[in-house]
Design a protein around this motif. Structure first.
Motif, PDB file in Angstrom:
ATOM      1  N   THR A 124       0.835  -1.209   0.000  1.00 19.31           N
ATOM      2  CA  THR A 124       0.000   0.000   0.000  1.00 19.31           C
ATOM      3  C   THR A 124       0.867   1.256   0.000  1.00 19.31           C
ATOM      4  O   THR A 124       0.599   2.205  -0.742  1.00 19.31           O
ATOM      5  CB  THR A 124      -0.938  -0.003   1.224  1.00 19.31           C
ATOM      6  N   VAL A 125       1.911   1.255   0.809  1.00  9.66           N
ATOM      7  CA  VAL A 125       2.811   2.414   0.867  1.00  9.66           C
ATOM      8  C   VAL A 125       3.516   2.606  -0.478  1.00  9.66           C
ATOM      9  O   VAL A 125       3.694   3.741  -0.929  1.00  9.66           O
ATOM     10  CB  VAL A 125       3.827   2.281   2.026  1.00  9.66           C
ATOM     11  N   THR A 126       3.876   1.518  -1.135  1.00 12.67           N
ATOM     12  CA  THR A 126       4.492   1.608  -2.464  1.00 12.67           C
ATOM     13  C   THR A 126       3.529   2.280  -3.444  1.00 12.67           C
ATOM     14  O   THR A 126       3.939   3.129  -4.240  1.00 12.67           O
ATOM     15  CB  THR A 126       4.914   0.211  -2.963  1.00 12.67           C
ATOM     16  N   ILE A 127       2.254   1.926  -3.368  1.00 13.12           N
ATOM     17  CA  ILE A 127       1.246   2.547  -4.242  1.00 13.12           C
ATOM     18  C   ILE A 127       1.134   4.036  -3.949  1.00 13.12           C
ATOM     19  O   ILE A 127       1.067   4.861  -4.868  1.00 13.12           O
ATOM     20  CB  ILE A 127      -0.121   1.833  -4.088  1.00 13.12           C
ATOM     21  N   VAL A 128       1.130   4.394  -2.679  1.00 11.11           N
ATOM     22  CA  VAL A 128       1.040   5.808  -2.300  1.00 11.11           C
ATOM     23  C   VAL A 128       2.240   6.582  -2.859  1.00 11.11           C
ATOM     24  O   VAL A 128       2.085   7.662  -3.441  1.00 11.11           O
ATOM     25  CB  VAL A 128       0.941   5.964  -0.764  1.00 11.11           C
ATOM     26  N   TRP A 129       3.451   6.031  -2.701  1.00 15.54           N
ATOM     27  CA  TRP A 129       4.634   6.715  -3.236  1.00 15.54           C
ATOM     28  C   TRP A 129       4.600   6.770  -4.761  1.00 15.54           C
ATOM     29  O   TRP A 129       5.002   7.773  -5.358  1.00 15.54           O
ATOM     30  CB  TRP A 129       5.922   6.053  -2.739  1.00 15.54           C
ATOM     31  N   LEU A 130       4.107   5.731  -5.406  1.00 15.31           N
ATOM     32  CA  LEU A 130       3.972   5.743  -6.866  1.00 15.31           C
ATOM     33  C   LEU A 130       3.064   6.898  -7.301  1.00 15.31           C
ATOM     34  O   LEU A 130       3.418   7.671  -8.201  1.00 15.31           O
ATOM     35  CB  LEU A 130       3.409   4.410  -7.354  1.00 15.31           C
ATOM     36  N   ILE A 131       1.925   7.022  -6.649  1.00 18.88           N
ATOM     37  CA  ILE A 131       1.002   8.124  -6.969  1.00 18.88           C
ATOM     38  C   ILE A 131       1.685   9.464  -6.714  1.00 18.88           C
ATOM     39  O   ILE A 131       1.568  10.399  -7.514  1.00 18.88           O
ATOM     40  CB  ILE A 131      -0.307   7.986  -6.161  1.00 18.88           C
ATOM     41  N   PHE A 132       2.411   9.554  -5.614  1.00 20.12           N
ATOM     42  CA  PHE A 132       3.123  10.794  -5.311  1.00 20.12           C
ATOM     43  C   PHE A 132       4.129  11.133  -6.413  1.00 20.12           C
ATOM     44  O   PHE A 132       4.199  12.266  -6.879  1.00 20.12           O
ATOM     45  CB  PHE A 132       3.842  10.710  -3.963  1.00 20.12           C
ATOM     46  N   PHE A 133       4.940  10.158  -6.833  1.00 18.17           N
ATOM     47  CA  PHE A 133       5.950  10.430  -7.857  1.00 18.17           C
ATOM     48  C   PHE A 133       5.318  10.844  -9.180  1.00 18.17           C
ATOM     49  O   PHE A 133       5.837  11.715  -9.881  1.00 18.17           O
ATOM     50  CB  PHE A 133       6.870   9.221  -8.060  1.00 18.17           C
ATOM     51  N   VAL A 134       4.189  10.240  -9.529  1.00 18.89           N
ATOM     52  CA  VAL A 134       3.489  10.637 -10.765  1.00 18.89           C
ATOM     53  C   VAL A 134       2.985  12.074 -10.633  1.00 18.89           C
ATOM     54  O   VAL A 134       3.189  12.904 -11.535  1.00 18.89           O
ATOM     55  CB  VAL A 134       2.336   9.659 -11.087  1.00 18.89           C
ATOM     56  N   ALA A 135       2.349  12.394  -9.517  1.00 19.09           N
ATOM     57  CA  ALA A 135       1.819  13.755  -9.318  1.00 19.09           C
ATOM     58  C   ALA A 135       2.954  14.776  -9.233  1.00 19.09           C
ATOM     59  O   ALA A 135       2.881  15.844  -9.852  1.00 19.09           O
ATOM     60  CB  ALA A 135       0.961  13.802  -8.049  1.00 19.09           C
ATOM     61  N   ASN A 136       3.991  14.457  -8.472  1.00 15.66           N
ATOM     62  CA  ASN A 136       5.115  15.382  -8.313  1.00 15.66           C
ATOM     63  C   ASN A 136       5.854  15.575  -9.634  1.00 15.66           C
ATOM     64  O   ASN A 136       6.237  16.694  -9.989  1.00 15.66           O
ATOM     65  CB  ASN A 136       6.057  14.873  -7.221  1.00 15.66           C
ATOM     66  N   GLY A 137       6.034  14.493 -10.375  1.00 14.17           N
ATOM     67  CA  GLY A 137       6.676  14.604 -11.688  1.00 14.17           C
ATOM     68  C   GLY A 137       5.847  15.423 -12.663  1.00 14.17           C
ATOM     69  O   GLY A 137       6.387  16.198 -13.459  1.00 14.17           O
ATOM     70  N   THR A 138       4.532  15.263 -12.568  1.00  8.06           N
ATOM     71  CA  THR A 138       3.636  16.058 -13.420  1.00  8.06           C
ATOM     72  C   THR A 138       3.765  17.538 -13.087  1.00  8.06           C
ATOM     73  O   THR A 138       3.870  18.388 -13.979  1.00  8.06           O
ATOM     74  CB  THR A 138       2.177  15.581 -13.257  1.00  8.06           C
ATOM     75  N   MET A 139       3.767  17.855 -11.797  1.00  9.02           N
ATOM     76  CA  MET A 139       3.931  19.265 -11.399  1.00  9.02           C
ATOM     77  C   MET A 139       5.310  19.797 -11.794  1.00  9.02           C
ATOM     78  O   MET A 139       5.434  20.954 -12.205  1.00  9.02           O
ATOM     79  CB  MET A 139       3.715  19.425  -9.892  1.00  9.02           C
ATOM     80  N   ALA A 140       6.340  18.969 -11.675  1.00  5.31           N
ATOM     81  CA  ALA A 140       7.680  19.392 -12.097  1.00  5.31           C
ATOM     82  C   ALA A 140       7.683  19.709 -13.585  1.00  5.31           C
ATOM     83  O   ALA A 140       8.276  20.703 -14.021  1.00  5.31           O
ATOM     84  CB  ALA A 140       8.714  18.310 -11.765  1.00  5.31           C
TER      85      ALA A 140
END
Length: 186
Positions: free
Chosen positions: A127-143
């Motif tokens: 579950t934590v891996t999924i949360v970090w995956l979503i974070f990296f996608v969102a953060n990369g999108t904002m970057a």
């Protein structure tokens, strides 16, 4: 000991990267900034280590270096600013791949401290891996959005401050939740 200092240098440069690019673009030409980005990517790409984070860092750095070269031909200002987006994309790929080819990245990290994880703990790491995956996608999108559509000042603010605050909030929040969740499943 040599790798310890290299790691400190990489983390320091990585944290300061947006500020250094901002200063670099205001003082030097984009070509000079791109040169230093490529040197950093190569340096980071060849640091040795076997942990999942070291592997992700190396892959992300090498991919980022290639992207900077390619984009630099088209737009040198953008090339200097895409590094955070590419690193987030590489991390998202690593975390996503670990979900389809377990063990997950977070499980590997957890097993460094506790080799014998319960089934509940393994499920939690997924579950934590999924949360970090979503974070990296969102953060990369904002970057990417800030690199392409925003001023260098806004790009530096997001990638040099806001993204780090979000990482800290997620990291600390997960640690608090972990103690509650794993405390019950133990």
């Amino acid at each position: 000991m040599r790798h310890h200092w290299a790691g400190i240098l990489i983390v320091t440069f990585g944290v300061l990267y947006p500020a250094l690019v901002y200063i670099g673009l205001t003082v030097f030409s984009p070509t000079v900034v791109i040169f230093f980005v490529l040197v950093f990517a190569l340096f980071q790409g060849f640091i040795k280590g076997r942990s999942p984070i070291n592997t992700a860092t190396r892959v992300g750095a090498l991919v980022a270096g290639v992207c900077v070269l390619i984009v630099g031909i088209i737009d040198q200002n953008l090339a200097a600013k895409i590094y955070p987006m590419v690193v987030n994309a590489a991390l998202a790929c690593l975390f996503g791949y670990s979900l389809i080819a377990p063990p997950t990245v977070i499980e590997k990290i957890a097993r460094l401290r506790e080799p014998l994880l319960s089934e509940g703990a393994v499920a939690y790491t997924r579950t934590v891996t999924i949360v970090w995956l979503i974070f990296f996608v969102a953060n990369g999108t904002m970057a990417a959005v800030t690199a392409v559509f925003m001023s260098t000042e806004i790009w530096a603010l997001y990638n040099g401050l806001i993204a780090y605050v979000l990482i800290a909030v997620l990291f600390l929040g997960e640690r608090c939740i972990r103690s509650l969740v794993l405390g019950r499943s133990a």
